[in-house]
Design a protein around this motif. Sequence first.
Motif, PDB file in Angstrom:
ATOM      1  N   THR A   1      74.771  71.445 124.954  1.00  0.00           N
ATOM      2  CA  THR A   1      74.752  72.439 126.024  1.00  0.00           C
ATOM      3  C   THR A   1      75.292  73.775 125.513  1.00  0.00           C
ATOM      4  N   VAL A   2      76.401  73.728 124.774  1.00  0.00           N
ATOM      5  CA  VAL A   2      76.965  74.952 124.191  1.00  0.00           C
ATOM      6  C   VAL A   2      75.972  75.588 123.234  1.00  0.00           C
ATOM      7  N   ALA A   3      75.295  74.740 122.427  1.00  0.00           N
ATOM      8  CA  ALA A   3      74.307  75.268 121.494  1.00  0.00           C
ATOM      9  C   ALA A   3      73.151  75.926 122.230  1.00  0.00           C
ATOM     10  N   ALA A   4      72.732  75.347 123.360  1.00  0.00           N
ATOM     11  CA  ALA A   4      71.587  75.882 124.088  1.00  0.00           C
ATOM     12  C   ALA A   4      71.913  77.194 124.789  1.00  0.00           C
ATOM     13  N   VAL A   5      73.115  77.305 125.360  1.00  0.00           N
ATOM     14  CA  VAL A   5      73.451  78.513 126.125  1.00  0.00           C
ATOM     15  C   VAL A   5      73.929  79.641 125.218  1.00  0.00           C
ATOM     16  N   SER A   6      74.154  79.358 123.951  1.00  0.00           N
ATOM     17  CA  SER A   6      74.638  80.409 123.045  1.00  0.00           C
ATOM     18  C   SER A   6      73.521  81.196 122.389  1.00  0.00           C
ATOM     19  N   VAL A   7      72.283  80.885 122.707  1.00  0.00           N
ATOM     20  CA  VAL A   7      71.148  81.633 122.161  1.00  0.00           C
ATOM     21  C   VAL A   7      70.376  82.253 123.314  1.00  0.00           C
ATOM     22  N   PRO A   8      69.645  83.339 123.077  1.00  0.00           N
ATOM     23  CA  PRO A   8      68.834  83.937 124.139  1.00  0.00           C
ATOM     24  C   PRO A   8      67.780  82.965 124.652  1.00  0.00           C
ATOM     25  N   HIS A   9      67.401  83.135 125.910  1.00  0.00           N
ATOM     26  CA  HIS A   9      66.413  82.253 126.521  1.00  0.00           C
ATOM     27  C   HIS A   9      65.091  82.282 125.772  1.00  0.00           C
ATOM     28  N   SER A  10      64.703  83.432 125.281  1.00  0.00           N
ATOM     29  CA  SER A  10      63.429  83.547 124.585  1.00  0.00           C
ATOM     30  C   SER A  10      63.413  82.721 123.306  1.00  0.00           C
ATOM     31  N   VAL A  11      64.568  82.615 122.626  1.00  0.00           N
ATOM     32  CA  VAL A  11      64.641  81.826 121.403  1.00  0.00           C
ATOM     33  C   VAL A  11      64.519  80.336 121.707  1.00  0.00           C
ATOM     34  N   PHE A  12      64.988  79.923 122.874  1.00  0.00           N
ATOM     35  CA  PHE A  12      64.998  78.510 123.261  1.00  0.00           C
ATOM     36  C   PHE A  12      63.635  78.054 123.781  1.00  0.00           C
ATOM     37  N   ALA A  13      62.680  78.980 123.837  1.00  0.00           N
ATOM     38  CA  ALA A  13      61.356  78.632 124.361  1.00  0.00           C
ATOM     39  C   ALA A  13      60.616  77.744 123.368  1.00  0.00           C
ATOM     40  N   GLY A  14      59.566  77.108 123.857  1.00  0.00           N
ATOM     41  CA  GLY A  14      58.736  76.287 122.990  1.00  0.00           C
ATOM     42  C   GLY A  14      59.163  74.835 122.979  1.00  0.00           C
ATOM     43  N   SER A  15      58.430  74.043 122.199  1.00  0.00           N
ATOM     44  CA  SER A  15      58.679  72.611 122.107  1.00  0.00           C
ATOM     45  C   SER A  15      59.317  72.288 120.767  1.00  0.00           C
ATOM     46  N   PHE A  16      59.480  71.000 120.501  1.00  0.00           N
ATOM     47  CA  PHE A  16      60.079  70.580 119.231  1.00  0.00           C
ATOM     48  C   PHE A  16      59.251  71.064 118.040  1.00  0.00           C
ATOM     49  N   SER A  17      57.940  71.003 118.167  1.00  0.00           N
ATOM     50  CA  SER A  17      57.083  71.369 117.037  1.00  0.00           C
ATOM     51  C   SER A  17      57.007  72.874 116.809  1.00  0.00           C
ATOM     52  N   THR A  18      57.298  73.692 117.843  1.00  0.00           N
ATOM     53  CA  THR A  18      57.175  75.146 117.707  1.00  0.00           C
ATOM     54  C   THR A  18      58.516  75.865 117.665  1.00  0.00           C
ATOM     55  N   ALA A  19      59.617  75.172 117.903  1.00  0.00           N
ATOM     56  CA  ALA A  19      60.933  75.824 117.934  1.00  0.00           C
ATOM     57  C   ALA A  19      61.317  76.336 116.546  1.00  0.00           C
ATOM     58  N   ASP A  20      62.082  77.422 116.511  1.00  0.00           N
ATOM     59  CA  ASP A  20      62.542  78.023 115.253  1.00  0.00           C
ATOM     60  C   ASP A  20      63.821  77.302 114.814  1.00  0.00           C
ATOM     61  N   MET A  21      63.653  76.308 113.936  1.00  0.00           N
ATOM     62  CA  MET A  21      64.789  75.504 113.500  1.00  0.00           C
ATOM     63  C   MET A  21      65.697  76.232 112.517  1.00  0.00           C
ATOM     64  N   THR A  22      65.301  77.415 112.055  1.00  0.00           N
ATOM     65  CA  THR A  22      66.199  78.162 111.160  1.00  0.00           C
ATOM     66  C   THR A  22      67.397  78.727 111.913  1.00  0.00           C
ATOM     67  N   ILE A  23      67.300  78.790 113.233  1.00  0.00           N
ATOM     68  CA  ILE A  23      68.454  79.187 114.050  1.00  0.00           C
ATOM     69  C   ILE A  23      69.374  77.981 114.172  1.00  0.00           C
ATOM     70  N   PRO A  24      70.626  78.092 113.720  1.00  0.00           N
ATOM     71  CA  PRO A  24      71.514  76.913 113.690  1.00  0.00           C
ATOM     72  C   PRO A  24      71.670  76.232 115.043  1.00  0.00           C
ATOM     73  N   GLN A  25      71.783  77.005 116.134  1.00  0.00           N
ATOM     74  CA  GLN A  25      71.980  76.378 117.446  1.00  0.00           C
ATOM     75  C   GLN A  25      70.769  75.531 117.850  1.00  0.00           C
ATOM     76  N   ILE A  26      69.569  76.037 117.558  1.00  0.00           N
ATOM     77  CA  ILE A  26      68.351  75.284 117.902  1.00  0.00           C
ATOM     78  C   ILE A  26      68.283  74.003 117.073  1.00  0.00           C
ATOM     79  N   ALA A  27      68.568  74.132 115.776  1.00  0.00           N
ATOM     80  CA  ALA A  27      68.548  72.949 114.908  1.00  0.00           C
ATOM     81  C   ALA A  27      69.588  71.923 115.363  1.00  0.00           C
ATOM     82  N   PHE A  28      70.764  72.391 115.759  1.00  0.00           N
ATOM     83  CA  PHE A  28      71.801  71.472 116.219  1.00  0.00           C
ATOM     84  C   PHE A  28      71.407  70.815 117.539  1.00  0.00           C
TER      85      PHE A  28
END
Length: 371
Positions: free
Chosen positions: A110-137
């Motif tokens: 939850t902390v990882a998800a709310v610490s990034v902008p909403h636009s970065v959190f968009a998309g699915s597992f296959s399209t998410a930008d995993m280079t962002i540490p919070q998304i990868a975590f």
Amino acid sequence: MTGVILLGLAAAVVWKLYQWSRAPYDAPLRSVTLCLLSAALSYPLAMPGGASGVDTVAGHGTAKLIQNVLLLLTVYFLMCFYLYSADEQAGRVRARREALVVAAVAVAITVAAVSVPHSVFAGSFSTADMTIPQIAFFYGGAGLYLMYALGVAGRWTHRYARMSGRPHATGLWMAAIGLGAMAVACAVRAVFVAIRWSGGTVPEALMTAVAFLLVVSILMFVVGVTYPGARARITAVRLWLRRRRDHRRLAPLWRLLAEAYPENVLRPASSGLWDRWRARGVHRRYHRRIVECRDGLVDVSPHLADASEGAAVLDLPPAVLAHRLRHAVDTMGKGALEPRSAVPIAVPKEDNREADVRQLIAVSDALRLSA
């Protein structure tokens, strides 16, 4: 198909909530109920319509976060079911420790998800930008816990499958394979997260294959869990249909004997329309009719045999016995000879209830054909 799955989940949740209300202190039942409830709540959030509705109200990505937390709770309660089933006292202590683990994972993602902008959190597992540490975590942490909980549940299911007999063992083996495959799929997805976080790429075909494995394993688990119950229900329905049919086939014999000896007709437990279709009502009327037919045959048997026959009346074919039964009932009270002691008639060679019913049905069918 989606609507059918959601309706099935809702029906299962309602049924388990009803069972839980009748046994509020049953820890394994409580765990199963909460597992199904979490799964049912998470399912609509995985659909585009449900996710967009929640995101519109609470912000983009909220639906995905809630869905993943509910999935964590789903596998946690599934693991608790096995813990409580093995040893409720020890399982309660272990479940509390596991609750701290799942709570920590839920808070962390939850902390990882709310610490990034909403636009970065968009998309699915296959399209998410995993280079962002919070998304990868977010994806990696949730995936690793799912792998752990599913692996523990799969190990317990494997153990119960080895101890059980059919048909429960068949369903448990299927559920164990499904849980193991889900754990493997979650582990592979965690590896994908690590590769993409480090800047590498994963072929689309490989991610599609893992997603397909996850779907197949979920279906296998669901089939394995429902197989014993579905088979038991099918067996119960077949027995219900057979006894309704046998009840009708015994009607000619029963009517003849009930007319001659109305005092043998037992008082019905219920006369409601619903009772005629309930399994309990069908089985009760079936057994009552067998008892009434047997009582009537005992009463009419002295009127059947001649003095020279003795116990030979035991071996009369159903057609001959049906003719004598009808003749005996017609002549009773009309100057017939004084009856002797009762003799057993229509007795099967096998000493079991099914053979007894078959013998009665054979006599009843002969009466119907000779009418």
